[in-house]
Enzyme design. Structure first.
Site, PDB file in Angstrom:
ATOM      1  N   ASN A 170      10.548  11.945  27.579  1.00  0.00           N
ATOM      2  CA  ASN A 170      10.733  13.252  26.952  1.00  0.00           C
ATOM      3  C   ASN A 170       9.418  13.748  26.358  1.00  0.00           C
ATOM      4  OD1 ASN A 170      11.187  11.132  25.089  1.00  0.00           O
ATOM      5  ND2 ASN A 170      12.332  12.446  23.705  1.00  0.00           N
ATOM      6  N   TYR A 179      10.796  24.004  19.449  1.00  0.00           N
ATOM      7  CA  TYR A 179      11.743  22.959  19.862  1.00  0.00           C
ATOM      8  C   TYR A 179      12.410  23.168  21.230  1.00  0.00           C
ATOM      9  CZ  TYR A 179      11.631  21.027  15.098  1.00  0.00           C
ATOM     10  OH  TYR A 179      11.248  20.469  13.908  1.00  0.00           O
ATOM     11  N   CYS A 223      13.410  16.953  28.750  1.00  0.00           N
ATOM     12  CA  CYS A 223      14.030  15.631  28.704  1.00  0.00           C
ATOM     13  C   CYS A 223      13.372  14.681  29.712  1.00  0.00           C
ATOM     14  CB  CYS A 223      15.508  15.724  29.060  1.00  0.00           C
ATOM     15  SG  CYS A 223      16.494  16.601  27.855  1.00  0.00           S
ATOM     16  N   GLU A 257      14.750  12.741  31.895  1.00  0.00           N
ATOM     17  CA  GLU A 257      15.338  12.809  33.243  1.00  0.00           C
ATOM     18  C   GLU A 257      14.637  13.871  34.085  1.00  0.00           C
ATOM     19  OE1 GLU A 257      16.804  12.774  30.332  1.00  0.00           O
ATOM     20  OE2 GLU A 257      18.905  12.151  30.436  1.00  0.00           O
ATOM     21  N   CYS A 311      21.920  15.068  29.131  1.00  0.00           N
ATOM     22  CA  CYS A 311      22.426  16.348  28.611  1.00  0.00           C
ATOM     23  C   CYS A 311      22.916  17.223  29.770  1.00  0.00           C
ATOM     24  CB  CYS A 311      21.341  17.057  27.805  1.00  0.00           C
ATOM     25  SG  CYS A 311      20.105  17.893  28.809  1.00  0.00           S
ATOM     26  N   CYS A 345      20.236  18.491  32.221  1.00  0.00           N
ATOM     27  CA  CYS A 345      19.755  17.440  33.125  1.00  0.00           C
ATOM     28  C   CYS A 345      20.789  17.122  34.199  1.00  0.00           C
ATOM     29  CB  CYS A 345      19.392  16.182  32.350  1.00  0.00           C
ATOM     30  SG  CYS A 345      17.857  16.382  31.406  1.00  0.00           S
TER      31      CYS A 345
HETATM   32  N1  THU Z   1      16.584  13.792  25.404  1.00  0.00           N
HETATM   33  C1  THU Z   1      16.249  13.312  26.636  1.00  0.00           C
HETATM   34  O1  THU Z   1      15.069  13.092  26.935  1.00  0.00           O
HETATM   35  N2  THU Z   1      17.249  13.091  27.513  1.00  0.00           N
HETATM   36  C2  THU Z   1      18.571  13.284  27.261  1.00  0.00           C
HETATM   37  O2  THU Z   1      19.390  13.104  28.140  1.00  0.00           O
HETATM   38  C3  THU Z   1      19.008  13.699  25.945  1.00  0.00           C
HETATM   39  C4  THU Z   1      17.936  14.098  25.003  1.00  0.00           C
HETATM   40  C5  THU Z   1      15.517  14.016  24.422  1.00  0.00           C
HETATM   41  C6  THU Z   1      15.213  15.441  24.138  1.00  0.00           C
HETATM   42  C7  THU Z   1      14.609  15.342  22.739  1.00  0.00           C
HETATM   43  O3  THU Z   1      13.230  15.067  22.843  1.00  0.00           O
HETATM   44  C8  THU Z   1      15.286  14.134  22.116  1.00  0.00           C
HETATM   45  O4  THU Z   1      15.878  13.417  23.189  1.00  0.00           O
HETATM   46  C9  THU Z   1      16.355  14.474  21.090  1.00  0.00           C
HETATM   47  O5  THU Z   1      17.230  15.393  21.579  1.00  0.00           O
END
Ligand code: THU
Length: 136
Positions: free
Chosen positions: A47, A53, A58, A60, A94, A97
């Site tokens: 990430n 923000y 992410c 993925e 999420c 993703c």
């Molecule tokens: N995040 C991911 O990298 N993948 C996910 O599937 C869920 C959330 C990251 C985004 C952000 O940097 C942190 O987790 C908190 O939301």
């Protein structure tokens, strides 16, 4: 094709390694992802947060982008993805993703830690039923 234990171990190792590279100064929640393509290659992503923000990417999606940059968007197909984060917390992919994964492999296996430390193993289709598809 089913993911072998050897492939799964490799994916977990790579995801764990790339997690250390995450840029997560705001949430402090580091995430690593490793994808296995139909070609048999592994690509990783972490990430990448931003002070604005909403611009955060992410793990993925950075892994998928890396796979495409190496194999080409018209060819790259996903076989599997492993997502790792803080072992004490669940980290399901999420919604955004899931949609991106669906573009490159409906039947791809997705491995992640669900609630109560449960290891989840689901296809993209199971994670995103009735997904949007654009047909020309
Ligand atoms: N995040 C991911 O990298 N993948 C996910 O599937 C869920 C959330 C990251 C985004 C952000 O940097 C942190 O987790 C908190 O939301």
């Amino acid at each position: 094709m089913k993911i072998s234990n050897q492939e799964l171990t490799l994916l977990k190792e790579q995801a764990q390694q790339v997690l250390t590279k995450a840029y997560a100064p705001y949430s402090k929640f580091r995430v690593g992802a490793a994808v296995l393509t139909n070609e048999g290659n592994i690509f990783t992503g972490c990430n990448v947060e931003n002070s604005s923000y909403g611009l955060t990417i992410c793990a993925e999606r950075t892994a998928v982008a890396s796979a495409i940059a190496h194999e080409g968007g018209d060819k790259m197909k996903l076989r599997a993805i492993v997502i790792v984060s803080d072992p004490e917390k669940p980290c399901a992919p999420c919604g955004a993703c899931r949609q991106v994964l669906s573009e490159f492999g409906w039947e791809a296996m997705v491995f992640f830690q669900g609630k109560d430390h449960k290891i989840m193993e689901l296809t993209v289709a199971e994670l995103l039923p009735e997904a949007f598809e654009f047909t020309i």
